[in-house]
Motif scaffolding. Sequence first.
Motif, PDB file in Angstrom:
ATOM      1  N   TYR A   2       0.368  13.835   7.900  1.00  0.00           N
ATOM      2  CA  TYR A   2       0.505  12.510   7.328  1.00  0.00           C
ATOM      3  C   TYR A   2      -0.856  11.875   7.098  1.00  0.00           C
ATOM      4  CZ  TYR A   2       5.269  12.684   9.313  1.00  0.00           C
ATOM      5  OH  TYR A   2       6.551  13.030   9.654  1.00  0.00           O
ATOM      6  N   CYS A   3      -0.972  11.096   6.034  1.00  0.00           N
ATOM      7  CA  CYS A   3      -2.078  10.161   5.932  1.00  0.00           C
ATOM      8  C   CYS A   3      -1.536   8.761   6.173  1.00  0.00           C
ATOM      9  CB  CYS A   3      -2.805  10.256   4.587  1.00  0.00           C
ATOM     10  SG  CYS A   3      -1.804  10.134   3.089  1.00  0.00           S
ATOM     11  N   ALA A   4      -2.394   7.878   6.685  1.00  0.00           N
ATOM     12  CA  ALA A   4      -1.975   6.540   7.056  1.00  0.00           C
ATOM     13  C   ALA A   4      -3.142   5.579   6.953  1.00  0.00           C
ATOM     14  CB  ALA A   4      -1.415   6.524   8.486  1.00  0.00           C
ATOM     15  N   SER A   5      -2.824   4.313   6.777  1.00  0.00           N
ATOM     16  CA  SER A   5      -3.833   3.275   6.602  1.00  0.00           C
ATOM     17  C   SER A   5      -4.300   2.731   7.947  1.00  0.00           C
ATOM     18  CB  SER A   5      -3.278   2.143   5.736  1.00  0.00           C
ATOM     19  OG  SER A   5      -2.227   1.477   6.413  1.00  0.00           O
ATOM     20  N   SER A   6      -5.164   1.716   7.888  1.00  0.00           N
ATOM     21  CA  SER A   6      -5.680   1.065   9.092  1.00  0.00           C
ATOM     22  C   SER A   6      -4.556   0.644  10.026  1.00  0.00           C
ATOM     23  CB  SER A   6      -6.494  -0.172   8.716  1.00  0.00           C
ATOM     24  OG  SER A   6      -7.539   0.140   7.825  1.00  0.00           O
ATOM     25  N   TRP A  12      -8.973   5.011   7.040  1.00  0.00           N
ATOM     26  CA  TRP A  12      -7.908   5.852   6.513  1.00  0.00           C
ATOM     27  C   TRP A  12      -7.759   7.085   7.389  1.00  0.00           C
ATOM     28  CZ3 TRP A  12      -5.383   3.230   2.918  1.00  0.00           C
ATOM     29  CH2 TRP A  12      -6.063   2.131   2.352  1.00  0.00           C
ATOM     30  N   ASN A  13      -6.535   7.286   7.871  1.00  0.00           N
ATOM     31  CA  ASN A  13      -6.260   8.232   8.947  1.00  0.00           C
ATOM     32  C   ASN A  13      -5.535   9.485   8.476  1.00  0.00           C
ATOM     33  OD1 ASN A  13      -6.614   6.424  11.657  1.00  0.00           O
ATOM     34  ND2 ASN A  13      -5.742   5.182  10.004  1.00  0.00           N
ATOM     35  N   LEU A  67      -7.353  24.741   5.714  1.00  0.00           N
ATOM     36  CA  LEU A  67      -6.312  23.844   5.238  1.00  0.00           C
ATOM     37  C   LEU A  67      -6.979  22.681   4.523  1.00  0.00           C
ATOM     38  CD1 LEU A  67      -3.408  22.481   7.464  1.00  0.00           C
ATOM     39  CD2 LEU A  67      -4.823  20.949   6.126  1.00  0.00           C
ATOM     40  N   SER A  68      -6.506  22.354   3.336  1.00  0.00           N
ATOM     41  CA  SER A  68      -7.079  21.256   2.569  1.00  0.00           C
ATOM     42  C   SER A  68      -5.962  20.391   2.007  1.00  0.00           C
ATOM     43  CB  SER A  68      -7.960  21.785   1.437  1.00  0.00           C
ATOM     44  OG  SER A  68      -8.585  20.728   0.735  1.00  0.00           O
ATOM     45  N   LEU A  69      -5.984  19.118   2.353  1.00  0.00           N
ATOM     46  CA  LEU A  69      -4.987  18.157   1.886  1.00  0.00           C
ATOM     47  C   LEU A  69      -5.676  16.936   1.302  1.00  0.00           C
ATOM     48  CD1 LEU A  69      -2.519  18.218   4.915  1.00  0.00           C
ATOM     49  CD2 LEU A  69      -2.192  19.338   2.705  1.00  0.00           C
ATOM     50  N   THR A  70      -5.019  16.314   0.356  1.00  0.00           N
ATOM     51  CA  THR A  70      -5.524  15.107  -0.281  1.00  0.00           C
ATOM     52  C   THR A  70      -4.521  13.981  -0.107  1.00  0.00           C
ATOM     53  OG1 THR A  70      -6.798  16.339  -1.936  1.00  0.00           O
ATOM     54  CG2 THR A  70      -6.224  14.070  -2.473  1.00  0.00           C
ATOM     55  N   CYS A  71      -5.022  12.793   0.171  1.00  0.00           N
ATOM     56  CA  CYS A  71      -4.196  11.590   0.231  1.00  0.00           C
ATOM     57  C   CYS A  71      -4.607  10.668  -0.904  1.00  0.00           C
ATOM     58  CB  CYS A  71      -4.354  10.882   1.569  1.00  0.00           C
ATOM     59  SG  CYS A  71      -3.283   9.428   1.750  1.00  0.00           S
ATOM     60  N   VAL A  88       0.843  -1.186   0.000  1.00  0.00           N
ATOM     61  CA  VAL A  88       0.000   0.000   0.000  1.00  0.00           C
ATOM     62  C   VAL A  88       0.879   1.238   0.000  1.00  0.00           C
ATOM     63  CG1 VAL A  88      -1.771   1.288   1.227  1.00  0.00           C
ATOM     64  CG2 VAL A  88      -1.841  -1.214   1.186  1.00  0.00           C
ATOM     65  N   GLN A  89       0.538   2.174  -0.856  1.00  0.00           N
ATOM     66  CA  GLN A  89       1.258   3.435  -0.953  1.00  0.00           C
ATOM     67  C   GLN A  89       0.286   4.583  -0.729  1.00  0.00           C
ATOM     68  OE1 GLN A  89       4.621   3.776  -1.654  1.00  0.00           O
ATOM     69  NE2 GLN A  89       4.988   1.577  -1.915  1.00  0.00           N
ATOM     70  N   LEU A  90       0.720   5.567   0.038  1.00  0.00           N
ATOM     71  CA  LEU A  90      -0.072   6.750   0.287  1.00  0.00           C
ATOM     72  C   LEU A  90       0.782   7.977   0.027  1.00  0.00           C
ATOM     73  CD1 LEU A  90      -0.654   4.554   2.851  1.00  0.00           C
ATOM     74  CD2 LEU A  90      -2.510   6.180   3.217  1.00  0.00           C
ATOM     75  N   GLN A  91       0.173   9.003  -0.517  1.00  0.00           N
ATOM     76  CA  GLN A  91       0.900  10.220  -0.802  1.00  0.00           C
ATOM     77  C   GLN A  91       0.015  11.434  -0.545  1.00  0.00           C
ATOM     78  OE1 GLN A  91       3.930  10.594  -3.973  1.00  0.00           O
ATOM     79  NE2 GLN A  91       2.499  12.077  -4.885  1.00  0.00           N
ATOM     80  N   GLU A  92       0.507  12.339   0.288  1.00  0.00           N
ATOM     81  CA  GLU A  92      -0.204  13.563   0.593  1.00  0.00           C
ATOM     82  C   GLU A  92       0.086  14.632  -0.457  1.00  0.00           C
ATOM     83  OE1 GLU A  92       1.377  11.596   4.391  1.00  0.00           O
ATOM     84  OE2 GLU A  92       2.223  12.261   2.480  1.00  0.00           O
TER      85      GLU A  92
END
Length: 115
Positions: free
Chosen positions: A96-100, A36-37, A18-22, A2-6
């Motif tokens: 940061y975004c992060a998975s389960s 999704w955190n 503030l607006s961010l996308t993962c 799994v890959q996540l990118q902010e």
Amino acid sequence: QVQLQESGPGLVKPSQTLSLTCTVSGASITTNTYYWNWVRQPPGKGLESIGYINYSGGTSYSPSLKSRASISRDTSKNQFTLQLSSVTPEDTAVYYCASSSLRYWGQGTQVTVSS
């Protein structure tokens, strides 16, 4: 795998949102039981949980940020977003975004709140 990118602006003005996308790859954000955190780390401080969105779109937030935070998703793009309203310089942090279970993390993105 799994890959996540902010992604999103690195500079936000006080009082604005503030607006961010993962962007997630290697897993679907709609997969049953997954969530999704969003987590942040202010300079010189520890990690702080912001909240999460689950596979069906339900959300949960840290009590300290619940009034200002909103997490949503775009399933067509396999993305989830964070909006934090009425920001102040105290919201400056690496986000940061992060998975389960915080198994996978994005690389983090610096957000500075300044006029």
